[in-house]
Motif scaffolding. Structure first.
Motif, PDB file in Angstrom:
ATOM      1  N   SER A 260      77.591  35.967  42.947  1.00  0.00           N
ATOM      2  CA  SER A 260      77.312  35.904  44.393  1.00  0.00           C
ATOM      3  C   SER A 260      76.539  34.450  44.651  1.00  0.00           C
ATOM      4  CB  SER A 260      76.328  36.740  44.966  1.00  0.00           C
ATOM      5  OG  SER A 260      75.189  37.153  44.235  1.00  0.00           O
ATOM      6  N   CYS A 264      74.473  30.442  49.630  1.00  0.00           N
ATOM      7  CA  CYS A 264      74.791  31.320  50.919  1.00  0.00           C
ATOM      8  C   CYS A 264      74.500  32.710  50.890  1.00  0.00           C
ATOM      9  CB  CYS A 264      75.921  31.100  51.677  1.00  0.00           C
ATOM     10  SG  CYS A 264      77.247  31.465  50.497  1.00  0.00           S
ATOM     11  N   SER A 267      77.786  34.923  52.045  1.00  0.00           N
ATOM     12  CA  SER A 267      78.242  34.946  53.117  1.00  0.00           C
ATOM     13  C   SER A 267      79.637  33.904  53.255  1.00  0.00           C
ATOM     14  CB  SER A 267      77.283  34.858  54.200  1.00  0.00           C
ATOM     15  OG  SER A 267      76.301  33.538  54.059  1.00  0.00           O
ATOM     16  N   GLY A 276      82.142  33.068  48.969  1.00  0.00           N
ATOM     17  CA  GLY A 276      80.838  33.795  48.637  1.00  0.00           C
ATOM     18  C   GLY A 276      80.640  34.174  47.327  1.00  0.00           C
TER      19      GLY A 276
END
Ligand code: DAH
Length: 337
Positions: A260, A264, A267, A276
């Protein structure tokens, strides 16, 4: 001469001793005052017996005190002159010393050490292989046949026929399995070389960390749990991982692992191209052809392998935006970390 005059003589003697500029001048003063023959104080001592009896004691005490004071001061001045004459000319020993700058580890060294530490806790041993390789270890043993596009001479640094700078640390998988019987649980950090055009994301020399675990009963679940544990240990407990099917000649099935996005959190931003997710490594279950190439029985053992770019991980973790900064020897990069 009475005791008062003797006292006055002392002031004169001590002042001249203090003013002596070198050992030679000091020696002259010693002879002048307490020289065995003709010294001024020596003469006074010789005169003591001829002083009138009622004055003799006071005079004698004054002369003895004078002699002791002069002798003490001569000794002290001698020690001081000897010390300063022993000094090297032009060296001021009272000057402050030169400060030694404390060095720092290069980001790649730091990242590598941290990876070695994490995989070490999972039972992986560090091994190394040569940077100059043959086609067997770089391609053939890894199930990359002659007609495969990766073997195009333009995509490799060939040094001479069949000898090249390794393009991947996967070579070390073959070298280790050729030498050892299973179980094998190793990581291999090291440099690799590709004639890529150099830009912010590419360098023609970079670093990879290879991993290999071969044993009876190793599964894809082991692969996922080891790599997910690595990701959380290296990037922090909140990072999430995702596996996506991929293709490598030496693994079947193959996958790419994504994190991930560290910037961010998933997102979507410029760093992760609004997805993402960021891809960090290739992995998979060792292809049976590879086991056969090294003389392992694919019916008996299974295993997984993975390979990741150390430079890319260091850039992600430390926020370095251009891979070239890692190799420019600009100390400002090191000072920031
Ligand atoms: N050698 C691959 C490369 O340079 C990376 C890699 C992918 C290594 C999958 C592996 C693996 O061990 O299983 O792109």
């Amino acid at each position: 001469m009475g005791p008062a005059e003797v006292k006055a003589l002392q002031g004169d003697a001590l002042a001249r001793i203090d003013a002596a500029g070198d050992l030679a001048a000091l020696d002259a003063l010693r002879i002048e005052w307490i020289g065995r023959r003709g010294g001024r104080i020596t003469a006074l001592m010789k005169a003591i017996p001829s002083v009138a009896p009622e004055e003799r004691s006071a005079f004698g005490q004054a002369v003895n005190a004078l002699k002791a004071a002069v002798q003490d001061r001569l000794d002290a001045r001698k020690a001081a002159l000897e010390q300063s004459e022993a000094k090297l000319p032009g060296v001021d020993v009272t000057m402050p010393g030169r400060r030694l700058e404390l060095g720092r580890l290069h980001p790649i060294t730091r990242a590598t050490r941290e990876m070695v530490d994490i995989f070490g806790r999972l039972g992986f041993e560090v091994v190394e292989g040569p940077e100059v390789e043959d086609e067997w270890h770089n391609f053939v043993g890894l199930n990359i046949p002659a007609e495969h596009p990766a073997r195009d001479p333009l995509d490799n640094y060939y040094l001479k026929d069949h000898v090249l700078l390794r393009t991947q640390t996967s070579t070390v998988q073959i070298r280790v399995m050729e030498k050892r019987k299973p179980p094998v649980r190793v990581i291999a950090p090291g440099r690799v070389y590709r004639p890529d055009t150099v830009d912010a994301g590419h360098s023609n020399m970079f670093h990879q960390l290879e991993g290999l675990w071969v044993e009876e009963g190793v599964t894809f679940a082991d692969l996922k749990s080891v790599l997910a544990m690595f990701a959380r240990a290296f990037y922090g407990p909140s990072v999430r991982t995702r596996f996506q099917p991929g293709y490598f000649p030496f693994t079947e099935p193959s996958a790419e692992m994504y994190l991930s996005c560290l910037l961010c959190g998933g997102s979507g931003c410029a760093a992760c191209k609004r997805t993402g997710w960021i891809e960090i490594l290739g992995c998979g279950m060792v292809d049976p052809n590879v086991f056969e190439a090294v003389g392992y029985d694919p019916e008996k053992v299974t295993g997984f392998a993975f390979g990741m770019g150390i430079d890319r991980q260091a850039m992600l973790k430390y926020g370095i935006h251009d891979i070239r900064w890692l190799f420019e020897n600009d100390l400002r990069l090191l000072r920031q970390l």
